[in-house]
Design a protein around this motif. Structure first.
Motif, PDB file in Angstrom:
ATOM      1  N   SER A   1       0.841  -1.204   0.000  1.00 17.10           N
ATOM      2  CA  SER A   1       0.000   0.000   0.000  1.00 17.10           C
ATOM      3  C   SER A   1       0.874   1.251   0.000  1.00 17.10           C
TER       4      SER A   1
ATOM      5  N   ARG B   1      -5.145  -1.346  -7.061  1.00 12.94           N
ATOM      6  CA  ARG B   1      -6.112  -0.560  -6.292  1.00 12.94           C
ATOM      7  C   ARG B   1      -7.484  -0.622  -6.953  1.00 12.94           C
TER       8      ARG B   1
ATOM      9  N   ARG C   1      -8.626  -2.954  -8.902  1.00 15.31           N
ATOM     10  CA  ARG C   1      -9.170  -4.305  -8.786  1.00 15.31           C
ATOM     11  C   ARG C   1      -9.869  -4.471  -7.453  1.00 15.31           C
ATOM     12  N   ARG C   2      -9.264  -3.955  -6.402  1.00 12.26           N
ATOM     13  CA  ARG C   2      -9.900  -4.026  -5.084  1.00 12.26           C
ATOM     14  C   ARG C   2     -11.241  -3.312  -5.100  1.00 12.26           C
TER      15      ARG C   2
ATOM     16  N   GLU D   1     -13.783  -5.510  -6.954  1.00 15.71           N
ATOM     17  CA  GLU D   1     -14.244  -6.626  -6.137  1.00 15.71           C
ATOM     18  C   GLU D   1     -15.260  -6.159  -5.104  1.00 15.71           C
ATOM     19  N   ALA D   2     -15.027  -4.984  -4.552  1.00 10.34           N
ATOM     20  CA  ALA D   2     -15.960  -4.440  -3.565  1.00 10.34           C
ATOM     21  C   ALA D   2     -17.298  -4.104  -4.211  1.00 10.34           C
TER      22      ALA D   2
ATOM     23  N   GLU E   1     -15.762  -1.262   2.909  1.00  8.91           N
ATOM     24  CA  GLU E   1     -15.050  -2.083   1.931  1.00  8.91           C
ATOM     25  C   GLU E   1     -15.285  -1.584   0.505  1.00  8.91           C
TER      26      GLU E   1
ATOM     27  N   PRO F   1     -10.997   1.352  -1.024  1.00  2.76           N
ATOM     28  CA  PRO F   1     -10.048   1.355  -2.148  1.00  2.76           C
ATOM     29  C   PRO F   1     -10.071   2.645  -2.956  1.00  2.76           C
TER      30      PRO F   1
END
Length: 232
Positions: A66, A98, A100-101, A104-105, A119, A123
């Motif tokens: 991070s 970042r 991608r996170r 996904e959220a 969540e 990101p």
């Protein structure tokens, strides 16, 4: 007299130990962070291999990916062997991670708790060095219809236009709102301004039968929920 270290190029390593071949034949999961970044940059410098260079870069941020993602291309180029092309490649890879996170959220788009809202937004705004204010628009089932950046400001604060929030809520048919903004300072304590804008938006939304369900203050690793703390 101190003996000068001699670089041992990756091309001279056994095939099983070379990062590219290791990924191909053993799987990406077995590679270290340094080996993965080394694949991105391709080569090191005359004194160290790509892996050794990447180990040094990661060590400078306490081996925290991070924190690596926060380094600018200028900061990356301060390392010997990292030119503009390599710095841009690393920065692009960190940004893809970042995003991608965030993707996904978004797939878990039904908000069931303050944690799920965190969540979704962490990101996006959790690691920023400036403050941003976002609105999550929800339908009757608490599914995300839309999430919009309302304003972007300096580290000391940001401006919020209540009329714009409610205008967009009506346009998308939202029945619930979640407010979210980040504190780059890392503090989770709500300011007087945070409390005032929450109250102002809640009262204005009530007149349109729209509920303000929560207001989250988000930092890199944690959050504060107005709803959880009974401040709504």
């Amino acid at each position: 007299m101190q003996e000068k270290l001699v670089s041992f190029p990756i091309k001279n390593w056994s095939e099983a130990d070379r990062p590219r071949e290791k990924l191909q034949y053993k799987g990406k999961e077995v590679l270290s962070d340094a080996e993965l970044v080394a694949i991105l940059i391709g080569s090191g410098n005359k004194d160290e291999s790509a892996v050794a260079l990447c180990q040094r870069i990661l060590a400078s941020v306490d081996n925290n990916l991070s924190e690596l993602g926060k380094l600018s291309t200028i900061e990356l180029m301060e390392f010997k062997g990292v030119g503009e092309a390599k710095a841009v490649t690393i920065a692009a890879a960190m940004e893809l991670g970042r995003r991608r996170r965030g993707g996904e959220a978004l797939e878990k788009s039904k908000i069931t708790s303050s944690r799920s809202a965190f969540e979704l937004m962490q990101p996006i705004i959790g690691e920023l060095k400036h403050e941003e204010f976002w609105i999550i628009y929800l339908n009757n089932s608490n599914k995300v219809i839309q999430k919009n950046q309302l304003s972007k400001g300096g580290i000391t604060g940001t401006l919020v236009d209540v009329r714009l929030v409610l205008k967009n809520a009506l346009e998308v048919g939202a029945t619930g709102l979640i407010l979210a903004h980040n504190h780059p300072s890392g503090t989770l304590r709500p300011s007087d301004a945070d409390r005032q804008i929450t109250c102002k938006l809640k009262k204005a939304a009530q007149n349109l039968d729209i509920k303000v369900l929560d207001h989250l203050i988000i930092t890199e690793k944690s959050y504060f929920s107005f709803a959880d703390e009974s401040l709504l």
